[in-house]
Motif scaffolding. Structure first.
Motif, PDB file in Angstrom:
ATOM      1  N   VAL A  97       0.864  -1.174   0.000  1.00 44.94           N
ATOM      2  CA  VAL A  97       0.000   0.000   0.000  1.00 44.94           C
ATOM      3  C   VAL A  97       0.902   1.225   0.000  1.00 44.94           C
ATOM      4  N   TYR A  98       0.960   1.901  -1.131  1.00 51.62           N
ATOM      5  CA  TYR A  98       1.717   3.145  -1.237  1.00 51.62           C
ATOM      6  C   TYR A  98       0.779   4.315  -0.939  1.00 51.62           C
ATOM      7  N   ASP A  99       1.323   5.491  -0.841  1.00 47.42           N
ATOM      8  CA  ASP A  99       0.481   6.658  -0.557  1.00 47.42           C
ATOM      9  C   ASP A  99      -0.494   6.955  -1.693  1.00 47.42           C
ATOM     10  N   THR A 100      -0.085   6.689  -2.945  1.00 47.31           N
ATOM     11  CA  THR A 100      -0.904   7.115  -4.082  1.00 47.31           C
ATOM     12  C   THR A 100      -1.496   5.958  -4.884  1.00 47.31           C
ATOM     13  N   PHE A 101      -1.130   4.735  -4.591  1.00 48.22           N
ATOM     14  CA  PHE A 101      -1.739   3.573  -5.232  1.00 48.22           C
ATOM     15  C   PHE A 101      -1.414   2.338  -4.406  1.00 48.22           C
ATOM     16  N   THR A 102      -2.149   1.279  -4.682  1.00 41.36           N
ATOM     17  CA  THR A 102      -1.937   0.003  -3.999  1.00 41.36           C
ATOM     18  C   THR A 102      -1.696  -1.076  -5.044  1.00 41.36           C
ATOM     19  N   VAL A 103      -0.702  -1.916  -4.818  1.00 45.45           N
ATOM     20  CA  VAL A 103      -0.399  -3.035  -5.711  1.00 45.45           C
ATOM     21  C   VAL A 103      -0.520  -4.326  -4.909  1.00 45.45           C
ATOM     22  N   ARG A 104      -1.275  -5.268  -5.426  1.00 43.05           N
ATOM     23  CA  ARG A 104      -1.490  -6.531  -4.737  1.00 43.05           C
ATOM     24  C   ARG A 104      -0.835  -7.689  -5.497  1.00 43.05           C
ATOM     25  N   ARG A 105       0.151  -8.306  -4.874  1.00 38.75           N
ATOM     26  CA  ARG A 105       0.754  -9.561  -5.336  1.00 38.75           C
ATOM     27  C   ARG A 105       1.158  -9.518  -6.816  1.00 38.75           C
ATOM     28  N   PHE A 106       1.905  -8.504  -7.181  1.00 35.85           N
ATOM     29  CA  PHE A 106       2.390  -8.397  -8.567  1.00 35.85           C
ATOM     30  C   PHE A 106       3.805  -8.941  -8.639  1.00 35.85           C
ATOM     31  N   THR A 107       4.022  -9.847  -9.594  1.00 35.70           N
ATOM     32  CA  THR A 107       5.363 -10.372  -9.855  1.00 35.70           C
ATOM     33  C   THR A 107       5.586 -10.416 -11.360  1.00 35.70           C
ATOM     34  N   LEU A 108       6.672  -9.867 -11.821  1.00 38.05           N
ATOM     35  CA  LEU A 108       7.008  -9.949 -13.240  1.00 38.05           C
ATOM     36  C   LEU A 108       7.289 -11.396 -13.634  1.00 38.05           C
ATOM     37  N   GLU A 109       6.657 -11.865 -14.693  1.00 38.11           N
ATOM     38  CA  GLU A 109       6.927 -13.212 -15.188  1.00 38.11           C
ATOM     39  C   GLU A 109       8.300 -13.301 -15.851  1.00 38.11           C
ATOM     40  N   ARG A 110       8.787 -12.139 -16.393  1.00 32.95           N
ATOM     41  CA  ARG A 110      10.079 -12.130 -17.076  1.00 32.95           C
ATOM     42  C   ARG A 110      10.937 -10.992 -16.515  1.00 32.95           C
ATOM     43  N   PRO A 111      11.351 -11.084 -15.283  1.00 32.07           N
ATOM     44  CA  PRO A 111      12.191 -10.014 -14.736  1.00 32.07           C
ATOM     45  C   PRO A 111      13.528  -9.967 -15.471  1.00 32.07           C
ATOM     46  N   PRO A 112      14.050  -8.787 -15.726  1.00 33.59           N
ATOM     47  CA  PRO A 112      15.308  -8.702 -16.461  1.00 33.59           C
ATOM     48  C   PRO A 112      16.470  -9.242 -15.647  1.00 33.59           C
ATOM     49  N   THR A 113      17.388  -9.912 -16.326  1.00 38.92           N
ATOM     50  CA  THR A 113      18.581 -10.426 -15.651  1.00 38.92           C
ATOM     51  C   THR A 113      19.370  -9.294 -15.012  1.00 38.92           C
ATOM     52  N   ALA A 114      19.442  -8.173 -15.737  1.00 42.56           N
ATOM     53  CA  ALA A 114      20.105  -6.979 -15.209  1.00 42.56           C
ATOM     54  C   ALA A 114      19.053  -5.874 -15.118  1.00 42.56           C
ATOM     55  N   PRO A 115      18.511  -5.595 -13.927  1.00 42.53           N
ATOM     56  CA  PRO A 115      17.510  -4.528 -13.813  1.00 42.53           C
ATOM     57  C   PRO A 115      18.069  -3.206 -14.320  1.00 42.53           C
ATOM     58  N   PRO A 116      17.295  -2.462 -15.097  1.00 39.91           N
ATOM     59  CA  PRO A 116      17.818  -1.196 -15.630  1.00 39.91           C
ATOM     60  C   PRO A 116      17.945  -0.145 -14.545  1.00 39.91           C
ATOM     61  N   PRO A 117      18.919   0.741 -14.666  1.00 37.50           N
ATOM     62  CA  PRO A 117      18.955   1.880 -13.749  1.00 37.50           C
ATOM     63  C   PRO A 117      17.719   2.746 -13.962  1.00 37.50           C
ATOM     64  N   ILE A 118      17.259   3.368 -12.885  1.00 42.07           N
ATOM     65  CA  ILE A 118      16.074   4.223 -12.957  1.00 42.07           C
ATOM     66  C   ILE A 118      16.507   5.658 -12.693  1.00 42.07           C
ATOM     67  N   LEU A 119      16.265   6.523 -13.668  1.00 41.35           N
ATOM     68  CA  LEU A 119      16.592   7.936 -13.545  1.00 41.35           C
ATOM     69  C   LEU A 119      15.307   8.715 -13.344  1.00 41.35           C
ATOM     70  N   LEU A 120      15.403   9.782 -12.582  1.00 42.71           N
ATOM     71  CA  LEU A 120      14.227  10.565 -12.221  1.00 42.71           C
ATOM     72  C   LEU A 120      14.316  11.969 -12.811  1.00 42.71           C
ATOM     73  N   ALA A 121      13.291  12.362 -13.556  1.00 45.15           N
ATOM     74  CA  ALA A 121      13.231  13.734 -14.066  1.00 45.15           C
ATOM     75  C   ALA A 121      12.947  14.670 -12.896  1.00 45.15           C
ATOM     76  N   ALA A 122      13.741  15.715 -12.770  1.00 46.89           N
ATOM     77  CA  ALA A 122      13.611  16.604 -11.617  1.00 46.89           C
ATOM     78  C   ALA A 122      13.950  18.028 -12.013  1.00 46.89           C
ATOM     79  N   LEU A 123      13.218  18.960 -11.426  1.00 48.61           N
ATOM     80  CA  LEU A 123      13.471  20.380 -11.665  1.00 48.61           C
ATOM     81  C   LEU A 123      13.856  21.103 -10.382  1.00 48.61           C
ATOM     82  N   ARG A 124      12.969  21.063  -9.402  1.00 46.17           N
ATOM     83  CA  ARG A 124      13.191  21.867  -8.201  1.00 46.17           C
ATOM     84  C   ARG A 124      13.706  21.027  -7.032  1.00 46.17           C
ATOM     85  N   PRO A 125      14.047  21.676  -5.915  1.00 49.20           N
ATOM     86  CA  PRO A 125      14.780  20.993  -4.850  1.00 49.20           C
ATOM     87  C   PRO A 125      14.163  19.699  -4.343  1.00 49.20           C
TER      88      PRO A 125
END
Length: 327
Positions: A130-158
């Motif tokens: 249960v996150y603040d803005t959505f809830t995910v129940r029992r989700f598992t990727l059937e094909r998770p990547p061997t090497a998870p990609p880096p995640i970059l975040l778009a950001a402007l202000r502090p």
């Protein structure tokens, strides 16, 4: 380079990707507004040019559900193992609410929650949260990547910059001058090893300064009147410089708003001149701390007249470097 390039059908991008790679470009980064989606142009690049690194800049965190976004990212990471970076961000009310019929509520918390969900899901974990803005129940990727990609975040202000520095693998900057980079990076705080700074840089490689500035003013009035970008440039110190533009825009006078943007602002935010001059200007971003300068190529009179042949020549000129140097 930002892909796809305007005026070239996706089916004809194989030659464009080959020219980019041959000209010394290392990465292609997509965007997602109202043209192509973020993933299809990169999937084509993964198949056609396996030397290129791929990135989304950005995929909005509102317009796909958490599971679907994780699946799209995992599929591309599987197609291009070790060569894909997932860039995510809040996007804007127009794109999210007006064009995709999704409520644009609490963008900071939604971005934070999606970042945390994706981090776990792409590792192959079962997410039941249960996150603040959505809830995910029992989700598992059937094909998770061997090497998870880096995640970059778009950001402007502090606030978003600090979130990127604390929890993401990198940050994506947009609509800033080279001189703005140090102040922006100061807000990231202490960064983890391997943290990456990417920045989209608008480039109009023509020596017709009047044309480039007219186009630049049109883009600036379209983007920097969006509240998030307006606040970003106030924070950067352009409150007085851009106040006449914001006032004219609020009054409904689009022509006056465009005319109110000073040349020095256009020249700082939209690089123009010869390809050699544009390349030198882009290098200033790297010198200021940007690891991945992502060029966004704007139309020029020369390319419009010369078609795809002129475009590929221009790409080669933008990528050309002295021996021993790199783009």
């Amino acid at each position: 380079m930002t892909v796809p390039l305007g005026g070239v059908p996706l089916a004809d991008h194989q030659a464009i990707y080959a020219t980019l790679e041959q000209s010394g470009f290392t990465d292609v980064w997509s965007s997602e507004v109202a043209g192509t989606d973020a993933f299809t142009p990169l999937a084509l690049a993964a198949a056609w040019q396996p030397q290129l690194r791929l990135g989304t800049a950005i995929t909005p965190v509102f317009t796909r559900g958490p599971g679907l976004l994780a699946m799209s990212a995992a599929a591309l990471a599987e197609a291009a193992p070790g060569r894909f970076a997932l860039g995510i961000g809040a996007s804007s009310p127009v794109l999210v609410r007006d064009w995709n019929a999704v409520r644009f509520d609490e963008p900071f918390r939604r971005t934070r929650d999606m970042l945390r969900f994706l981090r776990a899901a792409l590792r192959g974990e079962t997410v039941d949260e249960v996150y603040d803005t959505f809830t995910v129940r029992r989700f598992t990727l059937e094909r998770p990547p061997t090497a998870p990609p880096p995640i970059l975040l778009a950001a402007l202000r502090p606030g978003m910059l600090r979130l990127a520095g604390a929890e993401a693998d990198g940050v994506i900057l947009n609509w800033l001058a080279a001189d703005d980079v140090p102040r922006t990076l100061d807000e990231l705080g202490e960064r983890r090893a391997g943290f990456e700074v990417a920045a989209r840089i608008f480039v109009c490689p023509t020596e017709d300064a009047a044309y480039a500035r007219t186009l630049g003013r049109r883009l600036i009035t379209s983007y920097l009147t969006v509240p998030a970008y307006a606040e970003f440039h106030r924070w950067l110190g352009r409150d007085r410089t851009l106040a006449p533009m914001w006032q004219a825009w609020a009054a409904g006078d689009r022509r006056a708003a465009s005319a109110a943007v000073p040349d020095e602002v256009v020249d700082a935010l939209v690089l123009h001149g010869s390809p050699e001059r544009c390349r030198a200007q882009a290098r200033r971003y790297a010198e200021a701390g940007v690891d991945v300068p992502i060029l966004a190529l704007l139309p020029t009179p020369e390319v419009t007249a010369g078609g795809v042949a002129a475009l590929t020549t221009l790409i080669a000129q933008l990528g050309a470097e002295p021996a021993g140097a790199s783009v």
